[in-house]
Scaffold this motif. Sequence first.
Motif, PDB file in Angstrom:
ATOM      1  N   LEU A  40       7.051  -7.371  -8.284  1.00 36.99           N
ATOM      2  CA  LEU A  40       5.703  -6.893  -8.600  1.00 36.99           C
ATOM      3  C   LEU A  40       4.866  -7.965  -9.304  1.00 36.99           C
ATOM      4  N   CYS A  41       5.517  -9.024  -9.784  1.00 36.33           N
ATOM      5  CA  CYS A  41       4.786 -10.125 -10.435  1.00 36.33           C
ATOM      6  C   CYS A  41       4.047 -10.996  -9.434  1.00 36.33           C
ATOM      7  N   ALA A  42       4.560 -11.063  -8.229  1.00 37.92           N
ATOM      8  CA  ALA A  42       3.923 -11.857  -7.179  1.00 37.92           C
ATOM      9  C   ALA A  42       3.812 -10.982  -5.933  1.00 37.92           C
ATOM     10  N   TYR A  43       3.151  -9.869  -6.081  1.00 36.49           N
ATOM     11  CA  TYR A  43       3.075  -8.879  -5.006  1.00 36.49           C
ATOM     12  C   TYR A  43       2.326  -9.445  -3.819  1.00 36.49           C
ATOM     13  N   ASN A  44       2.988  -9.473  -2.676  1.00 35.75           N
ATOM     14  CA  ASN A  44       2.429 -10.030  -1.434  1.00 35.75           C
ATOM     15  C   ASN A  44       1.915 -11.452  -1.622  1.00 35.75           C
ATOM     16  N   GLY A  45       2.483 -12.174  -2.579  1.00 38.35           N
ATOM     17  CA  GLY A  45       2.075 -13.551  -2.835  1.00 38.35           C
ATOM     18  C   GLY A  45       0.706 -13.676  -3.473  1.00 38.35           C
ATOM     19  N   ASN A  46       0.159 -12.566  -3.989  1.00 34.72           N
ATOM     20  CA  ASN A  46      -1.208 -12.572  -4.520  1.00 34.72           C
ATOM     21  C   ASN A  46      -1.289 -12.250  -5.994  1.00 34.72           C
ATOM     22  N   GLY A  47      -0.237 -12.389  -6.719  1.00 30.72           N
ATOM     23  CA  GLY A  47      -0.286 -12.116  -8.152  1.00 30.72           C
ATOM     24  C   GLY A  47       0.290 -10.754  -8.501  1.00 30.72           C
ATOM     25  N   LYS A  48       0.183 -10.423  -9.758  1.00 31.25           N
ATOM     26  CA  LYS A  48       0.775  -9.214 -10.309  1.00 31.25           C
ATOM     27  C   LYS A  48       0.118  -7.955  -9.751  1.00 31.25           C
ATOM     28  N   LEU A  49       0.954  -6.981  -9.368  1.00 33.96           N
ATOM     29  CA  LEU A  49       0.431  -5.696  -8.902  1.00 33.96           C
ATOM     30  C   LEU A  49       0.014  -4.887 -10.129  1.00 33.96           C
ATOM     31  N   THR A  50      -1.273  -4.867 -10.376  1.00 35.94           N
ATOM     32  CA  THR A  50      -1.853  -4.124 -11.495  1.00 35.94           C
ATOM     33  C   THR A  50      -2.657  -2.955 -10.913  1.00 35.94           C
ATOM     34  N   ASP A  78      -7.840  10.742   2.234  1.00 34.98           N
ATOM     35  CA  ASP A  78      -8.080  12.183   2.154  1.00 34.98           C
ATOM     36  C   ASP A  78      -7.773  12.921   3.457  1.00 34.98           C
ATOM     37  N   ARG A  79      -7.587  12.181   4.560  1.00 34.48           N
ATOM     38  CA  ARG A  79      -7.193  12.795   5.842  1.00 34.48           C
ATOM     39  C   ARG A  79      -5.691  12.654   6.088  1.00 34.48           C
ATOM     40  N   LEU A  80      -4.975  12.229   5.051  1.00 29.44           N
ATOM     41  CA  LEU A  80      -3.524  12.019   5.098  1.00 29.44           C
ATOM     42  C   LEU A  80      -3.108  10.901   6.048  1.00 29.44           C
ATOM     43  N   GLU A  81      -4.004   9.943   6.230  1.00 30.75           N
ATOM     44  CA  GLU A  81      -3.677   8.734   6.982  1.00 30.75           C
ATOM     45  C   GLU A  81      -3.148   7.697   5.994  1.00 30.75           C
ATOM     46  N   PRO A  82      -2.055   7.003   6.319  1.00 32.45           N
ATOM     47  CA  PRO A  82      -1.502   6.014   5.375  1.00 32.45           C
ATOM     48  C   PRO A  82      -2.449   4.835   5.171  1.00 32.45           C
ATOM     49  N   LEU A  83      -2.648   4.476   3.907  1.00 34.27           N
ATOM     50  CA  LEU A  83      -3.487   3.336   3.556  1.00 34.27           C
ATOM     51  C   LEU A  83      -2.656   2.125   3.142  1.00 34.27           C
ATOM     52  N   HIS A  84      -1.615   2.367   2.370  1.00 35.83           N
ATOM     53  CA  HIS A  84      -0.829   1.257   1.844  1.00 35.83           C
ATOM     54  C   HIS A  84       0.561   1.763   1.472  1.00 35.83           C
ATOM     55  N   ASN A  85       1.527   0.876   1.592  1.00 35.61           N
ATOM     56  CA  ASN A  85       2.903   1.192   1.240  1.00 35.61           C
ATOM     57  C   ASN A  85       3.406   0.139   0.260  1.00 35.61           C
ATOM     58  N   ILE A  86       3.947   0.578  -0.852  1.00 39.30           N
ATOM     59  CA  ILE A  86       4.494  -0.322  -1.866  1.00 39.30           C
ATOM     60  C   ILE A  86       5.986  -0.049  -1.953  1.00 39.30           C
ATOM     61  N   LYS A 102      15.562   2.113  -5.624  1.00 35.34           N
ATOM     62  CA  LYS A 102      14.556   1.626  -4.682  1.00 35.34           C
ATOM     63  C   LYS A 102      13.365   2.570  -4.725  1.00 35.34           C
ATOM     64  N   VAL A 103      12.198   1.999  -4.894  1.00 32.80           N
ATOM     65  CA  VAL A 103      10.952   2.767  -4.978  1.00 32.80           C
ATOM     66  C   VAL A 103      10.147   2.503  -3.715  1.00 32.80           C
ATOM     67  N   ASP A 104       9.690   3.574  -3.092  1.00 35.53           N
ATOM     68  CA  ASP A 104       8.872   3.472  -1.887  1.00 35.53           C
ATOM     69  C   ASP A 104       7.674   4.409  -2.083  1.00 35.53           C
ATOM     70  N   ILE A 105       6.504   3.829  -2.292  1.00 33.92           N
ATOM     71  CA  ILE A 105       5.294   4.598  -2.574  1.00 33.92           C
ATOM     72  C   ILE A 105       4.344   4.490  -1.386  1.00 33.92           C
ATOM     73  N   LEU A 124      -4.268  -2.925  -7.168  1.00 29.24           N
ATOM     74  CA  LEU A 124      -3.948  -1.829  -6.261  1.00 29.24           C
ATOM     75  C   LEU A 124      -5.218  -1.143  -5.772  1.00 29.24           C
ATOM     76  N   GLU A 125      -6.164  -0.949  -6.667  1.00 29.57           N
ATOM     77  CA  GLU A 125      -7.441  -0.343  -6.264  1.00 29.57           C
ATOM     78  C   GLU A 125      -8.143  -1.199  -5.216  1.00 29.57           C
ATOM     79  N   ARG A 126      -8.116  -2.523  -5.390  1.00 33.72           N
ATOM     80  CA  ARG A 126      -8.735  -3.418  -4.395  1.00 33.72           C
ATOM     81  C   ARG A 126      -8.019  -3.304  -3.046  1.00 33.72           C
ATOM     82  N   LEU A 127      -6.682  -3.201  -3.070  1.00 33.88           N
ATOM     83  CA  LEU A 127      -5.931  -3.045  -1.819  1.00 33.88           C
ATOM     84  C   LEU A 127      -6.336  -1.767  -1.094  1.00 33.88           C
ATOM     85  N   ILE A 128      -6.493  -0.682  -1.841  1.00 33.92           N
ATOM     86  CA  ILE A 128      -6.852   0.602  -1.245  1.00 33.92           C
ATOM     87  C   ILE A 128      -8.271   0.560  -0.688  1.00 33.92           C
TER      88      ILE A 128
END
Length: 89
Positions: free
Chosen positions: A63-73, A32-40, A24-27, A77-81
């Motif tokens: 990861l092919c249908a990450y959050n129902g929005n397509g492949k997590l590339t 930069d202030r150590l506030e959580p932005l996203h969890n995968i 199980k992977v939890d990322i 991921l950059e757009r999510l952040i």
Amino acid sequence: MKTFNEARYCSRFMRPYLEFERVKVDIMIFDDRLEPLHNIVYTIAEHGYGDQCLSIYEMAPELCAYNGNGKLTPAYLERLIVTAEKERA
């Protein structure tokens, strides 16, 4: 993937005491202030026959249908952040 491969290798020599089938992977991604932005969260496991898997997407199909929005590339991921950072501002 390295952790999964090491766990499989360990299982060969530790049976019947330990046997690893998945990892199980939890990322957590922080700003930069150590506030959580996203969890995968996803699980790496073998799907199908054989030990040759060329793609993380074969090992972690969610990861092919990450959050129902397509492949997590990396680009997705950059757009999510960026979106998470904008929502904070």
